[in-house]
Design a protein around this motif. Structure first.
Motif, PDB file in Angstrom:
ATOM      1  N   HIS A 117       0.812  -1.209   0.000  1.00  0.00           N
ATOM      2  CA  HIS A 117       0.000   0.000   0.000  1.00  0.00           C
ATOM      3  C   HIS A 117       0.848   1.264   0.000  1.00  0.00           C
ATOM      4  N   ARG A 118       2.159   1.117   0.179  1.00  0.00           N
ATOM      5  CA  ARG A 118       3.019   2.303   0.225  1.00  0.00           C
ATOM      6  C   ARG A 118       3.318   2.798  -1.183  1.00  0.00           C
ATOM      7  N   SER A 119       3.837   4.025  -1.256  1.00  0.00           N
ATOM      8  CA  SER A 119       4.082   4.607  -2.578  1.00  0.00           C
ATOM      9  C   SER A 119       5.283   3.915  -3.223  1.00  0.00           C
ATOM     10  N   PRO A 120       5.341   3.947  -4.574  1.00  0.00           N
ATOM     11  CA  PRO A 120       6.444   3.275  -5.272  1.00  0.00           C
ATOM     12  C   PRO A 120       7.819   3.738  -4.788  1.00  0.00           C
ATOM     13  N   ALA A 121       7.977   5.010  -4.498  1.00  0.00           N
ATOM     14  CA  ALA A 121       9.285   5.501  -4.046  1.00  0.00           C
ATOM     15  C   ALA A 121       9.681   4.805  -2.746  1.00  0.00           C
ATOM     16  N   THR A 122       8.703   4.610  -1.865  1.00  0.00           N
ATOM     17  CA  THR A 122       8.991   3.970  -0.579  1.00  0.00           C
ATOM     18  C   THR A 122       9.264   2.482  -0.778  1.00  0.00           C
ATOM     19  N   ILE A 123       8.475   1.849  -1.656  1.00  0.00           N
ATOM     20  CA  ILE A 123       8.683   0.421  -1.927  1.00  0.00           C
ATOM     21  C   ILE A 123      10.084   0.199  -2.498  1.00  0.00           C
ATOM     22  N   ALA A 124      10.494   1.073  -3.421  1.00  0.00           N
ATOM     23  CA  ALA A 124      11.815   0.908  -4.041  1.00  0.00           C
ATOM     24  C   ALA A 124      12.934   0.958  -2.992  1.00  0.00           C
ATOM     25  N   VAL A 125      12.725   1.730  -1.951  1.00  0.00           N
ATOM     26  CA  VAL A 125      13.752   1.854  -0.901  1.00  0.00           C
ATOM     27  C   VAL A 125      13.656   0.724   0.113  1.00  0.00           C
ATOM     28  N   THR A 126      12.449   0.267   0.409  1.00  0.00           N
ATOM     29  CA  THR A 126      12.285  -0.627   1.561  1.00  0.00           C
ATOM     30  C   THR A 126      12.120  -2.107   1.235  1.00  0.00           C
ATOM     31  N   ALA A 127      11.649  -2.430   0.030  1.00  0.00           N
ATOM     32  CA  ALA A 127      11.334  -3.844  -0.250  1.00  0.00           C
ATOM     33  C   ALA A 127      12.603  -4.662  -0.451  1.00  0.00           C
ATOM     34  N   GLY A 128      12.498  -5.971  -0.203  1.00  0.00           N
ATOM     35  CA  GLY A 128      13.625  -6.872  -0.429  1.00  0.00           C
ATOM     36  C   GLY A 128      14.732  -6.697   0.593  1.00  0.00           C
ATOM     37  N   ARG A 129      14.358  -6.337   1.814  1.00  0.00           N
ATOM     38  CA  ARG A 129      15.350  -6.196   2.897  1.00  0.00           C
ATOM     39  C   ARG A 129      15.269  -7.416   3.816  1.00  0.00           C
ATOM     40  N   PRO A 130      16.380  -7.814   4.445  1.00  0.00           N
ATOM     41  CA  PRO A 130      16.322  -8.901   5.425  1.00  0.00           C
ATOM     42  C   PRO A 130      15.477  -8.483   6.633  1.00  0.00           C
ATOM     43  N   PRO A 131      15.063  -9.452   7.476  1.00  0.00           N
ATOM     44  CA  PRO A 131      14.279  -9.107   8.676  1.00  0.00           C
ATOM     45  C   PRO A 131      15.053  -8.152   9.585  1.00  0.00           C
ATOM     46  N   ARG A 132      14.296  -7.267  10.270  1.00  0.00           N
ATOM     47  CA  ARG A 132      14.950  -6.344  11.217  1.00  0.00           C
ATOM     48  C   ARG A 132      15.244  -7.094  12.498  1.00  0.00           C
ATOM     49  N   GLU A 133      16.516  -7.370  12.759  1.00  0.00           N
ATOM     50  CA  GLU A 133      16.877  -8.045  14.010  1.00  0.00           C
ATOM     51  C   GLU A 133      18.249  -7.538  14.441  1.00  0.00           C
ATOM     52  N   PRO A 134      18.530  -7.589  15.742  1.00  0.00           N
ATOM     53  CA  PRO A 134      19.788  -7.021  16.242  1.00  0.00           C
ATOM     54  C   PRO A 134      21.001  -7.559  15.476  1.00  0.00           C
ATOM     55  N   ASP A 135      21.808  -6.621  15.006  1.00  0.00           N
ATOM     56  CA  ASP A 135      23.027  -6.926  14.245  1.00  0.00           C
ATOM     57  C   ASP A 135      22.775  -7.627  12.912  1.00  0.00           C
ATOM     58  N   GLY A 136      21.537  -7.691  12.498  1.00  0.00           N
ATOM     59  CA  GLY A 136      21.261  -8.209  11.156  1.00  0.00           C
ATOM     60  C   GLY A 136      21.623  -7.143  10.130  1.00  0.00           C
ATOM     61  N   PRO A 137      21.988  -7.550   8.928  1.00  0.00           N
ATOM     62  CA  PRO A 137      22.361  -6.562   7.910  1.00  0.00           C
ATOM     63  C   PRO A 137      21.135  -5.854   7.340  1.00  0.00           C
ATOM     64  N   LEU A 138      21.319  -4.616   6.864  1.00  0.00           N
ATOM     65  CA  LEU A 138      20.226  -3.898   6.211  1.00  0.00           C
ATOM     66  C   LEU A 138      20.000  -4.410   4.796  1.00  0.00           C
ATOM     67  N   ASN A 139      21.093  -4.850   4.186  1.00  0.00           N
ATOM     68  CA  ASN A 139      21.004  -5.324   2.804  1.00  0.00           C
ATOM     69  C   ASN A 139      21.107  -6.831   2.768  1.00  0.00           C
ATOM     70  N   VAL A 140      20.465  -7.409   1.760  1.00  0.00           N
ATOM     71  CA  VAL A 140      20.541  -8.857   1.638  1.00  0.00           C
ATOM     72  C   VAL A 140      21.993  -9.234   1.344  1.00  0.00           C
ATOM     73  N   PRO A 141      22.551 -10.200   2.085  1.00  0.00           N
ATOM     74  CA  PRO A 141      23.972 -10.528   1.888  1.00  0.00           C
ATOM     75  C   PRO A 141      24.223 -11.107   0.495  1.00  0.00           C
ATOM     76  N   LEU A 142      25.391 -10.816  -0.026  1.00  0.00           N
ATOM     77  CA  LEU A 142      25.796 -11.351  -1.325  1.00  0.00           C
ATOM     78  C   LEU A 142      26.337 -12.758  -1.073  1.00  0.00           C
ATOM     79  N   VAL A 143      25.585 -13.767  -1.468  1.00  0.00           N
ATOM     80  CA  VAL A 143      25.976 -15.152  -1.173  1.00  0.00           C
ATOM     81  C   VAL A 143      26.536 -15.799  -2.434  1.00  0.00           C
ATOM     82  N   ALA A 144      27.826 -16.114  -2.387  1.00  0.00           N
ATOM     83  CA  ALA A 144      28.468 -16.768  -3.531  1.00  0.00           C
ATOM     84  C   ALA A 144      28.530 -18.265  -3.241  1.00  0.00           C
ATOM     85  N   SER A 145      27.497 -18.973  -3.639  1.00  0.00           N
ATOM     86  CA  SER A 145      27.486 -20.417  -3.424  1.00  0.00           C
ATOM     87  C   SER A 145      26.709 -21.066  -4.554  1.00  0.00           C
TER      88      SER A 145
END
Ligand SMILES: Cc1ncc(COP(=O)(O)O)c(C=O)c1O
Length: 372
Positions: free
Chosen positions: A4-32
């Motif tokens: 329901h949020r505006s596209p500008a907000t979705i572009a910034v916020t979607a596809g982020r890992p869960p908010r948890e202590p010391d968790g990264p803001l960005n999805v980790p780059l996994v080379a496997s």
């Protein structure tokens, strides 16, 4: 959760890992290339966290379910391969030369047949749709910037029992939403605006509820045109600023298109944002902006157009488009480009630089033509 949020907000916020202590803001780059057994993914050809994050974000922006590919053409292929053997595909007479070239190859191989139409002529699309398996739309088209009536063409495809696909690369998910207009699937060369920095090749298909999502996903898994984790990461990072880049680039494009339309060395300007452009009314009705690609025909032949390109010092002479930097090229330098595209057409991908610097360079390059 964020739909329901505006596209500008979705572009910034979607596809982020869960908010948890010391968790990264960005999805980790996994080379496997593979995963420990016992989970739902199992192998690197079936999934990677970076694809999933990008797919979540683009899916939310387009309002459907996304499948990411290694390039725009891999995404296009996954859709064309849905056509049954011997099926009829309605496609634009001029559009991205790679898509048209692939269709021609498939015709040559006896795989399918095509009916090529002027995609801006809704009546022609409606007539051609009868008996077709797929109606392929591109709007605005590359490089002539023709604008299709997306809603009417998708309705015609549906009425004929055909699949409706829209290549929305030039519009981005911010300026046009094909699924809401009736397409079964939307495709992007994410190499362009979505990634936005000329550093990654990527493609993406987004399907509506009745679109071919599962078949497209199965196609990627079995054929293997999977995106790299790094490219997916870069594309999602680019997507974070899509709204800012598109806003600035199309402001520059509108400004330059207006100036170009009174330049004596320019015979014709195509930009849907110009009030006298053939696509203006339709684009104003169905899009939230006119994008940042402008095509001009210089007053002269191919040599004159090449000279303009070569005189540019700030604009980069290169193919591709949609990056932060302004680029240009004479499209007919490619033998595969449609003969419906003028020899003197230069496609401008307007970037986010200062518009006065862009104009100073372009106008000196154009003015050199006149003194010859
Ligand atoms: C409109 C359009 N669709 C599809 C493609 C193919 O994308 P890619 O080069 O990422 O394979 C392009 C590339 O220029 C394009 O302009």
């Amino acid at each position: 959760m964020t739909a329901h949020r505006s596209p500008a907000t979705i572009a910034v916020t979607a596809g982020r890992p869960p908010r948890e202590p010391d968790g990264p803001l960005n999805v980790p780059l996994v080379a496997s290339s593979t995963w420990h057994a016992g989970g739902p993914v199992g192998y690197g050809r079936y999934g990677n966290p970076a694809w999933s994050a990008l797919e979540e974000a683009v899916g939310l922006l387009e309002g459907g379910r996304a499948v990411a590919f290694s390039s725009g053409m891999a995404a296009v292929t996954s859709l064309l391969d849905q056509v049954p053997v011997g099926g009829i595909v309605v496609a634009p007479r001029h559009a991205y030369s790679g898509s048209l070239g692939l269709l021609a190859e498939l015709v040559e191989a006896g795989r399918l047949t095509t009916r090529l139409v002027d995609v801006a002529d809704t009546g022609a699309v409606e007539s051609a749709a009868a008996g077709a398996a797929l109606v392929w739309l591109e709007s605005p088209t590359n490089p002539n910037l023709d604008v299709a009536d997306v809603r009417a063409c998708c309705a015609a495809a549906r009425a004929a029992g055909a699949m409706a696909v829209l290549d929305s690369t030039f519009a981005t998910p911010l300026l046009q939403r094909g699924l809401a207009a009736g397409a079964h699937a939307v495709v992007h060369s994410a190499t362009k605006y979505l990634a936005g920095h000329s550093d990654a090749l990527m493609g993406i298909v987004v399907c509506g509820d009745d679109g071919p999502h599962d078949a497209v996903l199965a196609h990627r898994s079995s054929r293997g045109a999977i995106p790299g984790a790094l490219e997916s990461f870069l594309t999602l990072r680019g997507l974070r600023t899509l709204h800012l880049r598109v806003e600035r680039a199309q402001q520059n494009a509108g400004d330059l298109a207006a100036r170009l339309s009174t330049h004596p060395a320019v015979a014709r300007v195509r930009y849907p944002g110009l009030a006298d452009d053939p696509g203006h009314r339709r684009a104003s009705e169905q899009m939230d902006g006119y994008g940042a690609v402008v095509s001009i025909e210089v007053d002269g032949d191919a040599t004159a157009a090449d000279a303009v390109v070569n005189r540019c010092e700030l604009w980069v002479h290169t193919t591709s488009l949609g990056g932060v930097e302004s680029t240009l090229e004479r499209r007919r330098r490619w033998p595969a480009e449609s003969k419906d595209v003028s020899e003197s057409l230069i496609r401008l991908s307007v970037g986010i630089e200062d518009v006065e610097d862009l104009w100073a360079d372009l106008s000196q390059a154009l003015s050199g033509t006149q003194s010859q």
